[in-house]
Motif scaffolding. Structure first.
Motif, PDB file in Angstrom:
ATOM      1  N   SER A  93       0.803  -1.224   0.000  1.00 48.00           N
ATOM      2  CA  SER A  93       0.000   0.000   0.000  1.00 48.00           C
ATOM      3  C   SER A  93       0.834   1.272   0.000  1.00 48.00           C
ATOM      4  O   SER A  93       0.478   2.261  -0.646  1.00 48.00           O
ATOM      5  N   HIS A  94       1.941   1.278   0.740  1.00 45.24           N
ATOM      6  CA  HIS A  94       2.731   2.501   0.857  1.00 45.24           C
ATOM      7  C   HIS A  94       3.352   2.910  -0.463  1.00 45.24           C
ATOM      8  O   HIS A  94       3.692   4.082  -0.655  1.00 45.24           O
ATOM      9  N   SER A 101       0.294   4.066  -4.105  1.00 47.32           N
ATOM     10  CA  SER A 101      -0.440   5.281  -3.756  1.00 47.32           C
ATOM     11  C   SER A 101       0.359   6.455  -4.289  1.00 47.32           C
ATOM     12  O   SER A 101       1.543   6.320  -4.635  1.00 47.32           O
ATOM     13  N   PRO A 114       0.442  10.690   0.513  1.00 52.11           N
ATOM     14  CA  PRO A 114       0.612   9.476   1.320  1.00 52.11           C
ATOM     15  C   PRO A 114      -0.555   9.292   2.285  1.00 52.11           C
ATOM     16  O   PRO A 114      -1.127  10.263   2.783  1.00 52.11           O
ATOM     17  N   PRO A 168      -1.347   7.672   5.813  1.00 49.92           N
ATOM     18  CA  PRO A 168      -0.750   7.056   7.005  1.00 49.92           C
ATOM     19  C   PRO A 168      -1.646   6.002   7.641  1.00 49.92           C
ATOM     20  O   PRO A 168      -1.210   5.322   8.575  1.00 49.92           O
ATOM     21  N   TRP A 196      -3.303   3.278   6.162  1.00 54.72           N
ATOM     22  CA  TRP A 196      -3.538   1.976   5.539  1.00 54.72           C
ATOM     23  C   TRP A 196      -3.658   0.925   6.641  1.00 54.72           C
ATOM     24  O   TRP A 196      -2.837   0.875   7.557  1.00 54.72           O
ATOM     25  N   ARG A 230       0.999   3.298  12.435  1.00 55.54           N
ATOM     26  CA  ARG A 230       0.140   4.353  11.886  1.00 55.54           C
ATOM     27  C   ARG A 230       0.368   5.681  12.614  1.00 55.54           C
ATOM     28  O   ARG A 230       0.320   6.753  12.003  1.00 55.54           O
ATOM     29  N   PHE A 233       3.565   7.115  11.162  1.00 54.00           N
ATOM     30  CA  PHE A 233       3.351   7.626   9.813  1.00 54.00           C
ATOM     31  C   PHE A 233       2.585   8.951   9.838  1.00 54.00           C
ATOM     32  O   PHE A 233       2.825   9.831   9.003  1.00 54.00           O
ATOM     33  N   GLN A 253       7.134   7.092   7.026  1.00 52.80           N
ATOM     34  CA  GLN A 253       6.404   6.444   5.933  1.00 52.80           C
ATOM     35  C   GLN A 253       7.157   6.592   4.618  1.00 52.80           C
ATOM     36  O   GLN A 253       7.170   5.661   3.788  1.00 52.80           O
ATOM     37  N   ARG A 272       8.283   3.569   2.229  1.00 57.45           N
ATOM     38  CA  ARG A 272       7.986   3.553   0.794  1.00 57.45           C
ATOM     39  C   ARG A 272       9.267   3.341  -0.016  1.00 57.45           C
ATOM     40  O   ARG A 272       9.295   2.531  -0.959  1.00 57.45           O
TER      41      ARG A 272
END
Length: 517
Positions: free
Chosen positions: A70-71, A74, A79, A81, A83, A231, A234, A241, A245
């Protein structure tokens, strides 16, 4: 939630805009957001459905999820944070795209429920003329296609398929109103969609017959929930994050070593896939049925932790005999075996090498895009096509990936289009059209590289390859950073250029009922 469609309904009226974007998935929305960020407001997004989301709106079968983390899957400029998992599910990705639409103020630019019927280049006027399915007309200087390459379902040519009396649907057109509990279900196809929905429906049905032509290689899926602590980090420390990524990006980039540069390295990956199969399928006969006979990577490599266990259930049977024809209530095999079915689900993929029907895009001299692609789809940098001025394709030929995130490729193309538009504005150009020799040289180089890649040398037939000519018109043969570098800046010398008739770009409306929005 969605802005109302406000184009005039009369057939004699024509709306004008500077830039028309077709489609509202990652490609269309990404283009629109970056236009907005660059200060451009004179654009419209035309979407045939009633909501944004593209493939993540249209595909909603049980278990639908992304196979890229997911990171990375997207927008870099948006971004998320929050997910919930390392690999997001369809509802979460669709919600993300809806959120981006609102966050970046795209609703006023959306025109929903309008399907493009035909876009024709008007050379004297130097613009594209669009006709929608309901007869409404649009005129735009620039046309950006964000329609994507995996949008038209592929329906297999099986004799008698139309005579089936039970429920039948493609995975993209999932019938949530049809109860599968207690039914005899036939699933045709074992690709990326099937390996996701088969484990979801197997516990519900009375009998599931999985019709397999070629088994896929399946790797373990390193999925897990994203913890609350992660989370929090992030959200409050965004650089964490960004680091995650970046780490995912370079890990996935390393796969190019086996896919393109040294295909023999895929044997090590294949050992991991064989171990995964061996651990999850104890029955040696079933395991043999599920073992591919081609090198891993030749077809799309799939990831799943629950597909193999689903096939070991007592109510699931993998059928490999081959289908002869379909009757009203059964599928008949080539050996004469008749297998009753209440429902047929087609997990048969999409028209990847032929994504558009004939007559949708018509360029200079009345040439249909499919005629320009009679020897296989091709474009310069996967983005522009000779003979089709001011047309930019996002996710065009040879921009697909077998190893990483398409969103990275989309952003690369979007940046290229933005640079092209900047140059056109600064140089006061009405139109640009890539020169045929430039396009030909680029694609010759692409095909040479693809000829040595695993997709050509791996001993399989896949949807990456155009069956009419044997060319791989789908995938990018290299690292994604190489594509980013190639699309970093618009090179005017690669294009034929026409000066603008007036500073505003579009010619003045020639008819009294033209409308600017």
């Amino acid at each position: 939630m969605n802005a109302p469609v406000d184009l005039p309904a009369g057939l004699g009226t024509e709306v004008t805009c500077d830039i028309a974007i077709i489609g509202s998935g990652f490609a269309g929305l990404g283009m629109a957001i970056r236009l907005k960020q660059s200060g451009e407001e004179d654009f419209l997004i035309f979407e045939q459905a009633g909501a944004v989301g593209g493939t993540w709106r249209d595909n909603h079968y049980p278990g639908c999820a992304c196979d890229v983390q997911s990171h990375l899957y997207s927008f870099s400029f948006a971004p998320n944070p929050d997910w919930s998992r390392m690999f997001s599910t369809q509802p979460e990705i669709r919600a993300y795209l809806e959120h981006c639409t609102d966050r970046f103020g795209l609703r006023p630019h959306l025109r929903l429920g309008l399907a493009l019927q035909q876009a024709t280049w008007d050379a004297p006027a130097g613009c594209w003329r669009l006709r929608m399915a309901d007869g409404r007309r649009v005129r735009a200087r620039v046309l950006v296609s964000g329609m994507g390459g995996l949008s038209r379902p592929s329906i297999p040519n099986i004799p008698g398929l139309d005579s089936f009396a039970g429920a039948m649907f493609h995975s993209q057109q999932w019938r949530h109103d049809y109860p599968l509990a207690g039914k005899r279900v036939a699933v045709i196809g074992t690709g990326a969609s099937a390996i996701q929905f088969v484990p979801q429906i197997a516990p519900l049905v009375d009998q599931l017959d999985l019709y397999q032509r070629t088994p896929p290689w399946i790797m373990p899926k390193p999925d897990r929930p994203v913890s609350a602590a992660e989370r929090w980090l992030f959200r409050h420390l965004p650089f964490t994050q960004a680091l995650a990524r970046t780490g995912i990006y370079w890990m996935l980039e390393s796969r190019v070593l086996g896919f393109v540069l040294h295909p023999k390295l895929m044997k090590a990956v294949e050992r991991i896939a064989r171990r995964h199969l061996r651990r999850q399928v104890p029955d040696p006969m079933l395991r043999a049925t599920l073992t591919p006979d081609y090198t891993i990577g030749c077809k799309r490599v799939l990831i799943s932790n629950d597909y193999y266990p689903a096939l070991t259930r007592p109510n699931v049977e993998v059928v490999t005999t081959g289908i002869d024809h379909v009757e009203a209530d059964a599928i008949v095999m080539r050996d004469g075996t008749r297998r009753p079915a209440d429902c047929i689900i087609l997990g048969t993929g999409f028209h990847a090498t032929d994504p558009l029907p004939r007559g949708v895009i018509v360029g200079r001299d009345g040439e249909d895009l499919l005629d320009a692609w009679r020897d296989g789809a091709q474009a310069y940098l996967g983005t522009t096509v000779a003979g089709f001025p001011n047309l930019f394709l996002i996710v065009g030929p040879n921009t697909g990936l077998g190893h990483s995130s398409m969103v990275f490729m989309i952003e690369s193309q979007v940046n290229y289009v933005l640079d092209a538009l900047r140059h056109m504005r600064q140089a006061r150009l009405q139109a640009v059209d890539v020169r045929p020799p430039v396009q030909a040289a680029f694609n010759h180089n692409i095909q040479q590289k693809l000829g040595h890649a695993i997709w050509s040398a791996g001993g399989c037939a896949s949807w990456y390859i155009d069956p009419r000519n044997g060319k791989n018109t789908t995938l990018w043969p290299g690292f994604t950073w190489q594509f980013r570098r190639a699309t970093q800046s618009f090179q005017p010398a690669d294009y034929e250029r026409w000066p603008a008739r007036q500073p505003a770009g579009l010619p003045q409306p020639e008819d009294a009922d033209a409308i600017r929005v």
